[in-house]
Design a protein around this motif. Sequence first.
Motif, PDB file in Angstrom:
ATOM      1  N   ILE A  49       0.990  -1.358  -0.076  1.00 57.24           N
ATOM      2  CA  ILE A  49       0.112   0.139  -0.045  1.00 57.24           C
ATOM      3  C   ILE A  49       0.838   1.124  -0.056  1.00 57.24           C
ATOM      4  O   ILE A  49       1.564   1.545   1.024  1.00 57.24           O
ATOM      5  CB  ILE A  49      -0.877  -0.219   1.105  1.00 57.24           C
ATOM      6  CG1 ILE A  49      -1.794  -1.252   1.601  1.00 57.24           C
ATOM      7  CG2 ILE A  49      -1.873   1.346   1.052  1.00 57.24           C
ATOM      8  CD1 ILE A  49      -2.597  -1.581   0.506  1.00 57.24           C
ATOM      9  N   THR A  50       0.841   2.110  -1.224  1.00 56.39           N
ATOM     10  CA  THR A  50       1.705   3.352  -1.206  1.00 56.39           C
ATOM     11  C   THR A  50       0.837   4.489  -1.654  1.00 56.39           C
ATOM     12  O   THR A  50      -0.351   4.284  -2.014  1.00 56.39           O
ATOM     13  CB  THR A  50       2.859   3.021  -2.031  1.00 56.39           C
ATOM     14  OG1 THR A  50       3.779   3.837  -2.209  1.00 56.39           O
ATOM     15  CG2 THR A  50       2.190   2.655  -3.594  1.00 56.39           C
ATOM     16  N   GLY A  51       1.583   5.558  -1.514  1.00 56.63           N
ATOM     17  CA  GLY A  51       0.783   6.838  -2.085  1.00 56.63           C
ATOM     18  C   GLY A  51       1.548   7.937  -1.011  1.00 56.63           C
ATOM     19  O   GLY A  51       2.217   7.761  -0.290  1.00 56.63           O
ATOM     20  N   SER A  52       0.994   9.027  -1.506  1.00 56.38           N
ATOM     21  CA  SER A  52       1.423  10.341  -0.816  1.00 56.38           C
ATOM     22  C   SER A  52       0.994  10.417   0.530  1.00 56.38           C
ATOM     23  O   SER A  52      -0.161   9.937   0.993  1.00 56.38           O
ATOM     24  CB  SER A  52       1.010  11.528  -1.534  1.00 56.38           C
ATOM     25  OG  SER A  52      -0.535  11.572  -1.640  1.00 56.38           O
ATOM     26  N   PRO A  53       1.633  11.337   1.277  1.00 52.06           N
ATOM     27  CA  PRO A  53       1.298  11.489   2.786  1.00 52.06           C
ATOM     28  C   PRO A  53      -0.280  11.909   3.077  1.00 52.06           C
ATOM     29  O   PRO A  53      -0.313  13.183   2.192  1.00 52.06           O
ATOM     30  CB  PRO A  53       2.383  12.402   3.515  1.00 52.06           C
ATOM     31  CG  PRO A  53       3.569  12.331   2.686  1.00 52.06           C
ATOM     32  CD  PRO A  53       3.014  11.815   0.949  1.00 52.06           C
ATOM     33  N   THR A 161       0.459  -4.154  -5.891  1.00 51.39           N
ATOM     34  CA  THR A 161       0.815  -2.579  -5.560  1.00 51.39           C
ATOM     35  C   THR A 161      -0.491  -2.100  -5.797  1.00 51.39           C
ATOM     36  O   THR A 161      -0.790  -1.798  -6.640  1.00 51.39           O
ATOM     37  CB  THR A 161       1.977  -2.269  -6.181  1.00 51.39           C
ATOM     38  OG1 THR A 161       3.269  -3.056  -5.885  1.00 51.39           O
ATOM     39  CG2 THR A 161       2.336  -0.843  -5.505  1.00 51.39           C
ATOM     40  N   ALA A 162      -0.825  -1.573  -4.449  1.00 54.40           N
ATOM     41  CA  ALA A 162      -2.169  -0.401  -4.660  1.00 54.40           C
ATOM     42  C   ALA A 162      -1.683   0.918  -4.462  1.00 54.40           C
ATOM     43  O   ALA A 162      -0.882   1.004  -3.381  1.00 54.40           O
ATOM     44  CB  ALA A 162      -2.976  -0.846  -3.402  1.00 54.40           C
ATOM     45  N   VAL A 163      -1.657   2.052  -5.314  1.00 52.54           N
ATOM     46  CA  VAL A 163      -1.574   3.071  -4.999  1.00 52.54           C
ATOM     47  C   VAL A 163      -2.610   3.866  -4.690  1.00 52.54           C
ATOM     48  O   VAL A 163      -3.685   4.100  -5.457  1.00 52.54           O
ATOM     49  CB  VAL A 163      -0.889   3.745  -6.551  1.00 52.54           C
ATOM     50  CG1 VAL A 163      -0.428   5.106  -6.407  1.00 52.54           C
ATOM     51  CG2 VAL A 163       0.371   3.170  -6.778  1.00 52.54           C
ATOM     52  N   MET A 164      -2.370   4.723  -3.467  1.00 50.07           N
ATOM     53  CA  MET A 164      -3.665   5.616  -3.091  1.00 50.07           C
ATOM     54  C   MET A 164      -3.464   7.000  -3.513  1.00 50.07           C
ATOM     55  O   MET A 164      -2.584   7.503  -3.203  1.00 50.07           O
ATOM     56  CB  MET A 164      -3.518   5.473  -1.477  1.00 50.07           C
ATOM     57  CG  MET A 164      -4.135   4.047  -0.907  1.00 50.07           C
ATOM     58  SD  MET A 164      -4.438   3.971   0.880  1.00 50.07           S
ATOM     59  CE  MET A 164      -5.799   5.395   1.293  1.00 50.07           C
ATOM     60  N   MET A 165      -4.632   7.314  -3.788  1.00 46.34           N
ATOM     61  CA  MET A 165      -4.662   8.782  -4.117  1.00 46.34           C
ATOM     62  C   MET A 165      -5.985   9.499  -3.400  1.00 46.34           C
ATOM     63  O   MET A 165      -6.789   8.723  -3.059  1.00 46.34           O
ATOM     64  CB  MET A 165      -4.866   9.032  -5.774  1.00 46.34           C
ATOM     65  CG  MET A 165      -3.599   8.617  -6.410  1.00 46.34           C
ATOM     66  SD  MET A 165      -3.718   8.962  -8.007  1.00 46.34           S
ATOM     67  CE  MET A 165      -2.224   8.816  -8.617  1.00 46.34           C
ATOM     68  N   ASN A 190      -9.103   7.273  -2.206  1.00 50.99           N
ATOM     69  CA  ASN A 190      -9.650   7.168  -0.842  1.00 50.99           C
ATOM     70  C   ASN A 190     -10.275   8.574  -0.730  1.00 50.99           C
ATOM     71  O   ASN A 190     -10.080   9.585  -1.290  1.00 50.99           O
ATOM     72  CB  ASN A 190      -8.724   7.078   0.092  1.00 50.99           C
ATOM     73  CG  ASN A 190      -8.921   6.663   1.431  1.00 50.99           C
ATOM     74  OD1 ASN A 190     -10.103   6.071   1.599  1.00 50.99           O
ATOM     75  ND2 ASN A 190      -8.501   7.210   2.571  1.00 50.99           N
ATOM     76  N   LYS A 191     -11.005   8.779   0.314  1.00 52.80           N
ATOM     77  CA  LYS A 191     -11.720   9.933   0.518  1.00 52.80           C
ATOM     78  C   LYS A 191     -12.707  10.203  -0.475  1.00 52.80           C
ATOM     79  O   LYS A 191     -12.846  11.240  -0.683  1.00 52.80           O
ATOM     80  CB  LYS A 191     -10.984  11.068   1.145  1.00 52.80           C
ATOM     81  CG  LYS A 191     -10.035  10.898   2.216  1.00 52.80           C
ATOM     82  CD  LYS A 191      -8.991  11.937   2.627  1.00 52.80           C
ATOM     83  CE  LYS A 191      -7.994  11.427   3.681  1.00 52.80           C
ATOM     84  NZ  LYS A 191      -6.964  12.386   4.098  1.00 52.80           N
ATOM     85  N   ALA A 192     -13.530   9.274  -1.140  1.00 46.76           N
ATOM     86  CA  ALA A 192     -14.059   9.406  -2.372  1.00 46.76           C
ATOM     87  C   ALA A 192     -15.298  10.124  -2.323  1.00 46.76           C
ATOM     88  O   ALA A 192     -16.089  10.611  -3.146  1.00 46.76           O
ATOM     89  CB  ALA A 192     -14.502   8.074  -2.936  1.00 46.76           C
ATOM     90  N   ASP A 193     -15.640  10.704  -0.976  1.00 46.46           N
ATOM     91  CA  ASP A 193     -16.858  11.586  -0.620  1.00 46.46           C
ATOM     92  C   ASP A 193     -16.434  13.066  -0.812  1.00 46.46           C
ATOM     93  O   ASP A 193     -17.311  13.831  -0.810  1.00 46.46           O
ATOM     94  CB  ASP A 193     -17.357  11.352   0.721  1.00 46.46           C
ATOM     95  CG  ASP A 193     -16.307  11.540   1.965  1.00 46.46           C
ATOM     96  OD1 ASP A 193     -15.105  10.952   1.411  1.00 46.46           O
ATOM     97  OD2 ASP A 193     -16.712  11.454   2.884  1.00 46.46           O
ATOM     98  N   LEU A 194     -15.221  13.241  -1.071  1.00 41.86           N
ATOM     99  CA  LEU A 194     -14.818  14.630  -1.328  1.00 41.86           C
ATOM    100  C   LEU A 194     -15.038  15.082  -2.835  1.00 41.86           C
ATOM    101  O   LEU A 194     -15.023  14.169  -3.701  1.00 41.86           O
ATOM    102  CB  LEU A 194     -13.265  14.922  -0.918  1.00 41.86           C
ATOM    103  CG  LEU A 194     -12.781  14.589   0.457  1.00 41.86           C
ATOM    104  CD1 LEU A 194     -11.413  14.729   0.649  1.00 41.86           C
ATOM    105  CD2 LEU A 194     -13.622  15.509   1.640  1.00 41.86           C
TER     106      LEU A 194
END
Length: 311
Positions: A49-53, A161-165, A190-194
Amino acid sequence: MHEIVERMQNKEIRALARAITMVENDHPEKLTLLSDVFSLKKTAHYVGITGSPGAGKSSLVNRLVSHIREEGKTVAIIAVDPTSPFSGGALLGDRVRMNQHFTDDGVYIRSMATRGSLGGLARATKDAIRICDAYGFDVVIVETVGVGQSELDIMKIVDTTAVMMTPNSGDVLQIFKAGIMEIADLFIINKADLPGFGKLKSLLKELVMMTSTDAHETAIVKTITTENKGIDKLWEKINEHHAFLYSTTEGENRRIKQQELEVYELIREEIWRDVKDFIEKNEALPAIEANSDPYQLAIKWFEKWKREGVR
Protein backbone atom coordinates in the motif's frame (compact mmCIF):
# COMPACT_ATOMS: atom_id res chain seq x y z
CA MET A 1 18.64 -25.24 10.57
CA HIS A 2 19.20 -21.96 12.43
CA GLU A 3 17.96 -22.01 16.02
CA ILE A 4 15.82 -18.87 15.48
CA VAL A 5 14.10 -20.47 12.49
CA GLU A 6 13.37 -23.63 14.47
CA ARG A 7 11.72 -21.52 17.14
CA MET A 8 9.68 -19.75 14.44
CA GLN A 9 8.40 -23.13 13.29
CA ASN A 10 7.09 -23.61 16.83
CA LYS A 11 5.20 -20.31 16.42
CA GLU A 12 7.33 -18.35 18.92
CA ILE A 13 6.47 -14.72 18.21
CA ARG A 14 9.66 -13.56 19.97
CA ALA A 15 11.71 -15.59 17.49
CA LEU A 16 9.91 -13.85 14.62
CA ALA A 17 10.72 -10.44 16.06
CA ARG A 18 14.33 -11.47 16.74
CA ALA A 19 14.79 -12.71 13.16
CA ILE A 20 13.63 -9.38 11.71
CA THR A 21 15.92 -7.47 14.08
CA MET A 22 18.88 -9.60 12.97
CA VAL A 23 18.37 -8.75 9.29
CA GLU A 24 17.79 -5.08 10.09
CA ASN A 25 21.10 -4.93 11.95
CA ASP A 26 23.09 -6.93 9.36
CA HIS A 27 23.89 -9.71 11.83
CA PRO A 28 26.83 -11.89 10.70
CA GLU A 29 24.46 -14.88 10.51
CA LYS A 30 21.96 -12.95 8.37
CA LEU A 31 22.41 -14.82 5.06
CA THR A 32 22.41 -18.24 6.74
CA LEU A 33 19.25 -17.30 8.62
CA LEU A 34 17.53 -16.04 5.47
CA SER A 35 18.48 -19.12 3.49
CA ASP A 36 16.78 -21.29 6.13
CA VAL A 37 13.82 -18.90 6.12
CA PHE A 38 13.52 -19.18 2.33
CA SER A 39 13.37 -22.98 2.56
CA LEU A 40 10.19 -22.57 4.63
CA LYS A 41 8.58 -20.08 2.23
CA LYS A 42 4.87 -20.71 1.93
CA THR A 43 2.24 -19.05 -0.24
CA ALA A 44 1.51 -15.78 1.55
CA HIS A 45 0.08 -12.96 -0.56
CA TYR A 46 2.33 -9.88 -0.42
CA VAL A 47 0.36 -6.63 -0.73
CA GLY A 48 1.91 -3.15 -0.92
CA ILE A 49 0.00 0.00 0.00
CA THR A 50 1.69 3.19 -1.16
CA GLY A 51 0.78 6.79 -1.89
CA SER A 52 1.41 10.35 -0.83
CA PRO A 53 1.35 11.45 2.84
CA GLY A 54 -2.14 12.10 4.15
CA ALA A 55 -3.87 9.76 1.71
CA GLY A 56 -5.03 7.60 4.62
CA LYS A 57 -2.82 4.54 4.16
CA SER A 58 -2.75 3.49 7.83
CA SER A 59 -6.50 3.93 8.26
CA LEU A 60 -7.15 1.88 5.14
CA VAL A 61 -4.75 -0.87 6.22
CA ASN A 62 -6.54 -0.99 9.57
CA ARG A 63 -9.90 -1.53 7.84
CA LEU A 64 -8.46 -4.00 5.35
CA VAL A 65 -6.91 -6.11 8.11
CA SER A 66 -10.27 -6.31 9.88
CA HIS A 67 -11.90 -7.49 6.65
CA ILE A 68 -9.23 -10.14 6.03
CA ARG A 69 -9.47 -11.39 9.62
CA GLU A 70 -13.22 -11.89 9.15
CA GLU A 71 -12.27 -14.50 6.52
CA GLY A 72 -10.15 -16.27 9.13
CA LYS A 73 -6.83 -15.40 7.52
CA THR A 74 -3.80 -14.23 9.49
CA VAL A 75 -2.04 -10.96 8.61
CA ALA A 76 1.41 -9.48 9.14
CA ILE A 77 1.86 -5.73 8.65
CA ILE A 78 5.24 -4.23 7.84
CA ALA A 79 4.80 -0.49 8.35
CA VAL A 80 7.78 1.50 7.10
CA ASP A 81 8.18 4.84 8.84
CA PRO A 82 10.49 7.82 8.44
CA THR A 83 13.65 7.67 10.50
CA SER A 84 13.88 10.00 13.47
CA PRO A 85 16.83 12.40 13.02
CA PHE A 86 17.37 12.23 16.79
CA SER A 87 17.07 8.58 17.78
CA GLY A 88 17.47 6.86 14.41
CA GLY A 89 14.31 4.87 15.13
CA ALA A 90 10.95 4.89 13.42
CA LEU A 91 8.35 7.58 14.07
CA LEU A 92 5.42 5.44 15.18
CA GLY A 93 2.60 8.00 15.50
CA ASP A 94 0.35 6.52 12.84
CA ARG A 95 0.49 3.02 14.36
CA VAL A 96 -2.15 4.12 16.88
CA ARG A 97 -4.69 3.74 14.05
CA MET A 98 -4.14 -0.02 14.24
CA ASN A 99 -4.37 -0.36 18.01
CA GLN A 100 -7.50 -2.53 17.81
CA HIS A 101 -5.34 -5.33 16.36
CA PHE A 102 -2.62 -5.29 19.01
CA THR A 103 -4.26 -8.03 21.09
CA ASP A 104 -5.19 -10.20 18.09
CA ASP A 105 -2.91 -13.25 17.86
CA GLY A 106 -3.70 -13.48 14.16
CA VAL A 107 -2.17 -10.08 13.44
CA TYR A 108 1.48 -9.08 13.72
CA ILE A 109 2.52 -5.42 13.33
CA ARG A 110 6.14 -4.43 12.82
CA SER A 111 7.34 -0.87 12.24
CA MET A 112 10.63 -0.46 10.41
CA ALA A 113 12.68 2.71 10.12
CA THR A 114 13.89 3.65 6.64
CA ARG A 115 17.34 4.46 8.12
CA GLY A 116 18.04 6.77 5.21
CA SER A 117 16.97 4.37 2.46
CA LEU A 118 15.20 5.93 -0.50
CA GLY A 119 12.27 4.41 -2.35
CA GLY A 120 9.80 4.46 0.55
CA LEU A 121 11.08 1.24 2.10
CA ALA A 122 13.59 0.09 4.68
CA ARG A 123 16.50 -1.90 3.21
CA ALA A 124 15.45 -5.05 5.07
CA THR A 125 11.76 -4.91 4.11
CA LYS A 126 11.89 -7.81 1.64
CA ASP A 127 13.66 -9.99 4.20
CA ALA A 128 11.06 -9.12 6.83
CA ILE A 129 8.29 -10.10 4.41
CA ARG A 130 9.90 -13.48 3.80
CA ILE A 131 10.33 -14.06 7.53
CA CYS A 132 6.63 -13.35 8.12
CA ASP A 133 5.77 -15.69 5.24
CA ALA A 134 7.93 -18.48 6.69
CA TYR A 135 6.30 -17.96 10.09
CA GLY A 136 2.98 -18.83 8.49
CA PHE A 137 0.99 -15.64 7.90
CA ASP A 138 -1.53 -15.82 5.05
CA VAL A 139 -1.21 -12.19 4.00
CA VAL A 140 1.69 -9.75 4.42
CA ILE A 141 0.83 -6.08 3.97
CA VAL A 142 3.59 -3.51 3.44
CA GLU A 143 2.74 0.13 4.05
CA THR A 144 5.36 2.46 2.61
CA VAL A 145 6.68 5.60 4.22
CA GLY A 146 4.63 7.99 2.07
CA VAL A 147 7.33 10.14 0.51
CA GLY A 148 5.65 10.79 -2.83
CA GLN A 149 6.69 9.38 -6.18
CA SER A 150 10.10 8.04 -5.20
CA GLU A 151 8.43 4.95 -3.73
CA LEU A 152 9.07 2.75 -6.75
CA ASP A 153 10.89 0.04 -4.77
CA ILE A 154 7.58 -1.38 -3.54
CA MET A 155 6.85 -2.98 -6.92
CA LYS A 156 10.04 -5.06 -6.63
CA ILE A 157 9.06 -6.88 -3.46
CA VAL A 158 5.28 -7.43 -3.34
CA ASP A 159 2.79 -9.33 -5.47
CA THR A 160 0.20 -6.58 -5.66
CA THR A 161 0.88 -2.84 -5.39
CA ALA A 162 -2.04 -0.55 -4.57
CA VAL A 163 -1.45 3.18 -5.12
CA MET A 164 -3.63 5.45 -2.99
CA MET A 165 -4.82 8.87 -4.11
CA THR A 166 -7.30 11.40 -2.82
CA PRO A 167 -9.40 14.04 -4.62
CA ASN A 168 -8.30 17.69 -4.53
CA SER A 169 -4.91 17.00 -2.96
CA GLY A 170 -2.64 17.54 -5.92
CA ASP A 171 -2.62 13.83 -6.74
CA VAL A 172 -3.99 14.48 -10.23
CA LEU A 173 -0.61 15.94 -11.13
CA GLN A 174 1.20 13.01 -9.51
CA ILE A 175 -0.37 10.64 -12.02
CA PHE A 176 1.73 12.07 -14.80
CA LYS A 177 5.02 11.59 -12.96
CA ALA A 178 7.36 8.89 -14.23
CA GLY A 179 6.84 5.51 -12.63
CA ILE A 180 3.39 5.91 -11.12
CA MET A 181 1.62 3.92 -13.82
CA GLU A 182 4.41 1.36 -13.81
CA ILE A 183 4.07 0.43 -10.15
CA ALA A 184 0.27 0.44 -9.82
CA ASP A 185 -1.49 -2.92 -10.07
CA LEU A 186 -4.58 -1.13 -8.85
CA PHE A 187 -5.55 2.38 -7.83
CA ILE A 188 -7.42 3.33 -4.66
CA ILE A 189 -9.24 6.65 -4.59
CA ASN A 190 -9.67 7.20 -0.87
CA LYS A 191 -11.86 9.89 0.70
CA ALA A 192 -14.11 9.38 -2.32
CA ASP A 193 -16.83 11.53 -0.73
CA LEU A 194 -14.75 14.68 -1.28
CA PRO A 195 -15.23 17.05 -4.23
CA GLY A 196 -13.03 16.20 -7.20
CA PHE A 197 -13.61 12.46 -7.08
CA GLY A 198 -15.22 12.32 -10.53
CA LYS A 199 -12.41 14.28 -12.17
CA LEU A 200 -9.70 12.08 -10.64
CA LYS A 201 -11.49 8.84 -11.55
CA SER A 202 -12.04 9.96 -15.16
CA LEU A 203 -8.39 10.83 -15.59
CA LEU A 204 -7.30 7.51 -14.10
CA LYS A 205 -9.63 5.63 -16.43
CA GLU A 206 -8.08 7.32 -19.46
CA LEU A 207 -4.57 6.45 -18.34
CA VAL A 208 -5.52 2.88 -17.49
CA MET A 209 -6.95 2.42 -21.00
CA MET A 210 -3.64 3.55 -22.49
CA THR A 211 -1.39 1.39 -20.33
CA SER A 212 -3.24 -1.79 -19.35
CA THR A 213 -2.47 -5.02 -21.19
CA ASP A 214 -4.97 -7.46 -22.65
CA ALA A 215 -4.14 -9.89 -19.85
CA HIS A 216 -4.63 -7.49 -16.97
CA GLU A 217 -6.46 -4.19 -16.60
CA THR A 218 -5.48 -1.95 -13.70
CA ALA A 219 -8.50 -1.69 -11.39
CA ILE A 220 -9.75 1.54 -9.82
CA VAL A 221 -11.42 1.19 -6.42
CA LYS A 222 -13.08 3.96 -4.43
CA THR A 223 -12.99 3.85 -0.64
CA ILE A 224 -14.16 5.92 2.31
CA THR A 225 -12.24 4.51 5.26
CA THR A 226 -14.05 6.63 7.85
CA GLU A 227 -17.27 4.85 6.86
CA ASN A 228 -15.66 1.47 6.08
CA LYS A 229 -16.89 1.68 2.49
CA GLY A 230 -15.21 -0.01 -0.47
CA ILE A 231 -12.95 -2.30 1.59
CA ASP A 232 -14.68 -5.49 0.42
CA LYS A 233 -14.33 -4.41 -3.23
CA LEU A 234 -10.66 -3.56 -2.66
CA TRP A 235 -9.94 -7.01 -1.25
CA GLU A 236 -11.79 -8.59 -4.17
CA LYS A 237 -9.60 -6.73 -6.70
CA ILE A 238 -6.42 -7.58 -4.76
CA ASN A 239 -7.35 -11.27 -4.96
CA GLU A 240 -8.14 -10.98 -8.67
CA HIS A 241 -4.67 -9.60 -9.32
CA HIS A 242 -3.08 -12.35 -7.24
CA ALA A 243 -4.90 -14.95 -9.33
CA PHE A 244 -3.61 -13.25 -12.50
CA LEU A 245 -0.01 -13.46 -11.26
CA TYR A 246 -0.21 -17.20 -10.61
CA SER A 247 -2.30 -18.31 -13.59
CA THR A 248 -0.83 -16.44 -16.58
CA THR A 249 2.49 -16.35 -18.43
CA GLU A 250 2.65 -12.58 -17.96
CA GLY A 251 2.29 -12.99 -14.23
CA GLU A 252 4.99 -15.66 -14.13
CA ASN A 253 7.38 -13.45 -16.13
CA ARG A 254 6.86 -10.63 -13.66
CA ARG A 255 7.68 -12.90 -10.72
CA ILE A 256 10.84 -14.08 -12.47
CA LYS A 257 11.88 -10.47 -13.06
CA GLN A 258 11.39 -9.73 -9.36
CA GLN A 259 13.66 -12.63 -8.43
CA GLU A 260 16.32 -11.41 -10.87
CA LEU A 261 16.25 -7.90 -9.39
CA GLU A 262 16.55 -9.33 -5.89
CA VAL A 263 19.63 -11.39 -6.79
CA TYR A 264 21.30 -8.33 -8.31
CA GLU A 265 20.46 -6.31 -5.21
CA LEU A 266 21.96 -8.91 -2.88
CA ILE A 267 25.14 -9.02 -4.96
CA ARG A 268 25.34 -5.24 -4.92
CA GLU A 269 25.02 -5.17 -1.12
CA GLU A 270 27.75 -7.76 -0.66
CA ILE A 271 30.13 -5.94 -3.03
CA TRP A 272 29.45 -2.61 -1.32
CA ARG A 273 30.11 -4.12 2.12
CA ASP A 274 33.39 -5.60 0.88
CA VAL A 275 34.52 -2.39 -0.84
CA LYS A 276 33.68 -0.25 2.19
CA ASP A 277 35.57 -2.57 4.55
CA PHE A 278 38.61 -2.55 2.23
CA ILE A 279 38.65 1.24 1.97
CA GLU A 280 38.28 1.82 5.70
CA LYS A 281 41.19 -0.51 6.47
CA ASN A 282 43.54 0.70 3.70
CA GLU A 283 45.57 3.70 4.86
CA ALA A 284 47.48 3.89 1.54
CA LEU A 285 44.45 5.17 -0.37
CA PRO A 286 44.31 8.88 -1.35
CA ALA A 287 42.73 10.84 1.47
CA ILE A 288 39.52 12.84 1.07
CA GLU A 289 39.89 16.60 1.34
CA ALA A 290 37.35 19.39 1.20
CA ASN A 291 37.91 19.98 -2.52
CA SER A 292 38.65 16.39 -3.56
CA ASP A 293 37.39 15.27 -6.96
CA PRO A 294 34.86 12.55 -5.94
CA TYR A 295 34.85 11.01 -9.42
CA GLN A 296 38.60 10.48 -9.54
CA LEU A 297 38.65 9.17 -5.97
CA ALA A 298 35.88 6.71 -6.77
CA ILE A 299 37.81 5.44 -9.80
CA LYS A 300 41.09 5.09 -7.86
CA TRP A 301 39.51 3.43 -4.82
CA PHE A 302 37.47 0.99 -6.89
CA GLU A 303 40.39 0.06 -9.14
CA LYS A 304 42.59 -0.56 -6.08
CA TRP A 305 39.90 -2.75 -4.53
CA LYS A 306 39.65 -4.80 -7.74
CA ARG A 307 43.44 -5.31 -7.78
CA GLU A 308 44.00 -5.98 -4.08
CA GLY A 309 40.71 -6.41 -2.29
CA VAL A 310 38.84 -8.99 -4.35
CA ARG A 311 39.20 -12.34 -2.65
